[in-house]
Design an enzyme around this catalytic site. Structure first.
Site, mmCIF file in Angstrom:
data_model
loop_
_atom_site.group_PDB
_atom_site.id
_atom_site.type_symbol
_atom_site.label_atom_id
_atom_site.label_comp_id
_atom_site.label_asym_id
_atom_site.label_seq_id
_atom_site.Cartn_x
_atom_site.Cartn_y
_atom_site.Cartn_z
ATOM 1 N N ASP A 209 0.687 -1.234 -0.118
ATOM 2 C CA ASP A 209 0.247 0.056 -0.004
ATOM 3 C C ASP A 209 0.795 0.929 0.034
ATOM 4 O O ASP A 209 0.453 2.396 -0.133
ATOM 5 C CB ASP A 209 -1.034 0.057 1.264
ATOM 6 N N SER A 233 -6.788 5.318 -0.407
ATOM 7 C CA SER A 233 -7.312 3.970 -0.776
ATOM 8 C C SER A 233 -8.777 3.698 -0.549
ATOM 9 O O SER A 233 -9.115 3.722 0.332
ATOM 10 C CB SER A 233 -6.353 2.824 0.021
ATOM 11 N N GLN A 283 -5.300 -2.244 -6.945
ATOM 12 C CA GLN A 283 -6.045 -1.157 -5.911
ATOM 13 C C GLN A 283 -6.828 0.133 -6.700
ATOM 14 O O GLN A 283 -6.158 0.293 -7.667
ATOM 15 C CB GLN A 283 -4.847 -0.688 -4.745
#
Length: 297
Positions: A209, A233, A283
């Site tokens: 991430d 996110s 993502q």
């Protein structure tokens, strides 16, 4: 000025964050990271949620995928409660659902699947070639020494992951980043990890991430912060294909196939130092221009 943890001290701090307290069957408490950020880092929540799920699964079953959604921002000053639901234990697969809670509200939920592994077809795309050796690339903190204001969160939090961008990063000064289709980063834990395979998978989950959403900006030569964008996110998915150690160098090769309606999609592949494709990530994130960005009134 508080000294930022680096090296093995930072890695040990991350391992402490991933060392969840078992409160009851399927119920865990994740310690707060103790950093100066208002919101909990998404990779921390995903990593802790995966630890919780993994601690309820037989040891012979390895994580092969996870799919998570970030529902609300977490409070970094408080611990997080993780509830794990046993969806199924089959002959070779186990499925778990983990919910992360703060103040009685869901901030994240995740489904994870575990597999014993079995004989089958084998193939994989080759890793990108002709890339510089990671040891020849200065870490991000050195790359941005001439622009210390661009370090952003990296200047305020422990740095357990050694991140080395091949080319410009999203922390470059506005107007100084080249537009590139692929964003490539060498990364690894900046110290030694225990041998437990679940820990290596959870640390990769944490690290996945850090830079993935940055590949959306890379397509446009855009940056984070003043003169650029703020990002959040929305969801995150990972697939684990082969065993690996995350205290060895890993190449994170990512790109963004599309962006629209204020959202950008990013896809990444992880390769070990031998060029084996070990994991894949996808993502989507929300990206909003800062008031200082070009063209923003």
């Amino acid at each position: 000025m508080v000294e930022v943890l680096v090296g093995q001290d930072a890695v040990d701090s991350l391992l402490g964050v991933l060392d969840l307290e078992r409160i009851d069957a399927g119920l865990f408490r994740g310690p707060r990271a103790g950093v100066g950020l208002q919101r909990v880092f998404g990779g921390q929540v995903a990593g802790q949620a995966l630890v919780a799920a993994g601690r309820t699964v037989p040891a012979d079953r390895r994580v092969h995928s996870l799919h998570g959604y970030f529902v609300r921002p977490g409070d970094s000053t408080k611990p997080i409660i993780y509830q794990v639901e046993n969806i199924r234990d089959g002959r070779s697969f186990s499925v778990r659902r983990t919910v992360a809670l703060q103040n009685g509200q869901m901030i994240f939920f995740m489904s994870a699947s575990f597999h014993t592994g079995e004989p089958g077809l084998e193939h994989a795309d080759a890793a990108p070639g002709d890339l510089p050796d990671p040891e020849s690339i200065p870490p991000l903190s050195q790359q941005l020494k001439s622009h210390p204001d661009r370090l952003g969160m990296w200047a305020r939090v422990p740095r357990p992951i050694d991140v080395r961008y091949i080319g410009g990063s999203g922390f470059s000064a506005s107007g100084e980043r080249p537009a590139l289709e692929h964003q490539r980063v060498w990364m690894k834990a900046d110290g030694k990890l225990p041998d437990d395979p679940l820990i290596h998978v959870c640390v990769l989950t944490y690290a996945s991430d850090l830079t993935l959403l940055d590949s959306v900006l890379s397509r446009h030569g855009a940056v984070w912060g003043p003169g650029g964008y703020l990002g959040t996110s929305l969801d995150h998915a990972l697939w684990f294909h082969r065993p690996f150690r995350f205290d060895d160098w890993i190449l994170y090769d990512s790109l963004s196939p599309t962006a629209a309606d204020g959202r950008g999609l990013a896809q990444g592949r992880f390769f070990d130092a031998d060029g084996l494709h070990i994991a894949s990530a996808t993502q989507e994130g929300l990206l909003r221009q800062t008031p200082e960005a070009p063209g923003v009134p």
